[in-house]
Design a protein around this motif. Structure first.
Motif, short mmCIF file in Angstrom:
data_model
loop_
_atom_site.label_atom_id
_atom_site.label_comp_id
_atom_site.label_asym_id
_atom_site.label_seq_id
_atom_site.Cartn_x
_atom_site.Cartn_y
_atom_site.Cartn_z
N UNK A 127 34.08 26.23 -16.36
CA UNK A 127 35.07 26.69 -15.50
C UNK A 127 34.93 26.01 -14.21
N UNK A 128 35.92 25.69 -13.51
CA UNK A 128 35.94 25.10 -12.22
C UNK A 128 36.27 26.28 -11.23
N UNK A 129 36.31 25.96 -9.88
CA UNK A 129 36.78 26.58 -8.93
C UNK A 129 38.39 26.39 -8.81
N UNK A 130 38.93 27.56 -8.37
CA UNK A 130 40.39 27.51 -8.28
C UNK A 130 40.54 26.99 -6.67
N UNK B 296 39.13 28.10 -1.95
CA UNK B 296 38.27 27.78 -3.06
C UNK B 296 38.06 29.25 -3.83
N UNK B 297 38.16 29.38 -4.97
CA UNK B 297 37.99 30.76 -5.48
C UNK B 297 37.52 30.75 -6.73
N UNK B 298 37.16 31.83 -7.23
CA UNK B 298 36.30 32.43 -8.52
C UNK B 298 37.25 32.25 -9.63
N UNK B 299 36.79 31.36 -10.69
CA UNK B 299 37.90 31.44 -11.86
C UNK B 299 36.81 32.10 -13.03
N UNK C 156 50.94 26.03 -6.35
CA UNK C 156 50.09 25.05 -5.69
C UNK C 156 48.40 24.89 -6.35
N UNK C 157 48.30 25.86 -7.41
CA UNK C 157 47.02 25.82 -8.02
C UNK C 157 46.51 24.49 -8.58
N UNK C 158 45.37 23.85 -8.04
CA UNK C 158 44.97 22.56 -8.39
C UNK C 158 44.59 22.53 -9.76
N UNK C 159 44.79 21.60 -10.66
CA UNK C 159 44.37 21.21 -12.00
C UNK C 159 42.81 21.70 -12.42
N UNK C 160 42.62 22.18 -13.51
CA UNK C 160 41.14 22.43 -13.66
C UNK C 160 40.41 21.09 -13.37
N UNK C 161 39.31 21.19 -12.80
CA UNK C 161 38.52 19.63 -12.51
C UNK C 161 38.86 19.13 -11.22
#
Length: 331
Positions: free
Chosen positions: A76-79, A183-186, A253-258
């Protein structure tokens, strides 16, 4: 220290203990081996998982430290989502040295009660702006600003421009811009994982990873909350938004994982060898002289950057290794 070394795999003996690593010299492309009594991986969450999955042997047919079959899983990566604009009231202001202005000094930690929201955990907000030293690309996007407010003569002007008028606008708008990034919790999920691609190798002939990762509805809802918060703050400040206002059509606008590069969780720690690859000391359940000290051992990342936790865990693991050597539990 050996430089320009691209490690292919961790070597093990018949009993399954680590004996060293095999690497490719990036300059000569020759294969070499290095022996060691203890092997410590700190290659990054994904690269450490790649090494372990590529380290198959008779003792470890599923990959090293992977009897639990969790290596590569729970990635998992940050949102992340953002919004930017400018404050007209800051135009033509006096110049100051504001090099410290930004996410280093301005930060909003998570402030709400999740029981009243439709998603778990939360996010923090990082801010950008100020009279920074102009650098490459300074003034980019001026056409999104100088056509949105009156010129010096009080009249609206066409966006963009050239020559003396454009240079004057660069000066007028310098220091007016503001950006907000969440920057959030996934949530760590078994369904998000990396694995060895059976058909692709890198330039050194080492099999690469392929990724299987999808945001869940909870992360999308979190991004929606970010955007609504950013817009409310911008409106309250009297700012003019210049970036795209994201909506449901692009996951707010959620950035792509990574994209946020906070990848963690691929070689998770835990007490149960059936459900985790490492113990609480970041020591492999299946190979007692193998340790992983990057972000791979994380079970669940919060909304903060991973670096400080990586450093704390690696120091803790180093002290444990030394203590175990003194007890002769490690050779």
């Amino acid at each position: 220290m050996i430089t320009n070394a691209m490690v292919r795999e961790v070597l093990t003996d018949k009993g399954g203990l680590a004996t060293g690593v095999s690497y490719v010299d990036k300059t000569t492309m020759e294969e070499h081996q290095v022996r060691g009594k203890v092997v410590i991986l700190g290659a990054s969450a994904c690269e450490s998982a790649r090494l372990l999955l590529n380290s198959k042997s008779v003792a470890h047919p599923n990959g090293l430290a992977n009897n639990s079959n969790v290596v590569g899983k729970y990635l998992h990566d940050s949102t992340g989502a953002s919004l930017s604009g400018f404050l007209p009231q800051l135009m033509d202001r006096k110049r100051y040295n504001e090099d410290g202005v930004g996410s280093v000094h301005i930060y909003s930690p998570w402030w709400l009660d999740n029981k009243k929201l439709d998603f778990p955990r939360g996010y923090h907000i990082e801010y950008g702006g100020g009279l920074h030293m102009p650098g490459y690309g300074f003034g980019g996007g001026i056409e999104n600003m100088n056509g949105a407010v009156p010129a010096r003569d009080g009249k609206m002007k066409e966006a963009g421009g050239y020559g003396i008028g454009l240079k004057d606008d660069y000066r007028r708008f310098f220091g007016t811009q503001v950006g907000m990034a969440g920057r959030g919790t996934a949530i760590a999920r078994e369904s998000n994982y990396c694995e060895i691609d059976p058909k692709v190798v890198d330039k050194y002939g080492i099999p690469v990873l392929r990724f299987n990762y999808k945001w869940a509805v909870e992360e999308v809802k979190q991004a929606k909350h970010m955007q609504e918060t950013f817009q409310e703050m911008m409106h309250t400040m009297g700012a003019i938004v210049t970036s795209k206002v994201h909506g449901a059509e692009d996951n707010y606008g959620l950035e792509a994982p990574g994209k946020i590069i906070h990848e963690v969780g691929t070689v998770r720690m835990g007490d149960d060898p059936k459900k985790s690859a490492l113990n609480k000391w970041c020591q492999a359940h299946d190979c007692k002289n193998l340790f992983v000290v990057d972000a791979a051992p994380f079970v669940q990342q919060g909304d903060k950057n991973a670096t400080w936790t990586i450093l704390a865990l690696s120091m803790r693991t180093a002290e444990y290794i030394l203590a175990e050597k003194k007890k002769l539990n490690l050779s």
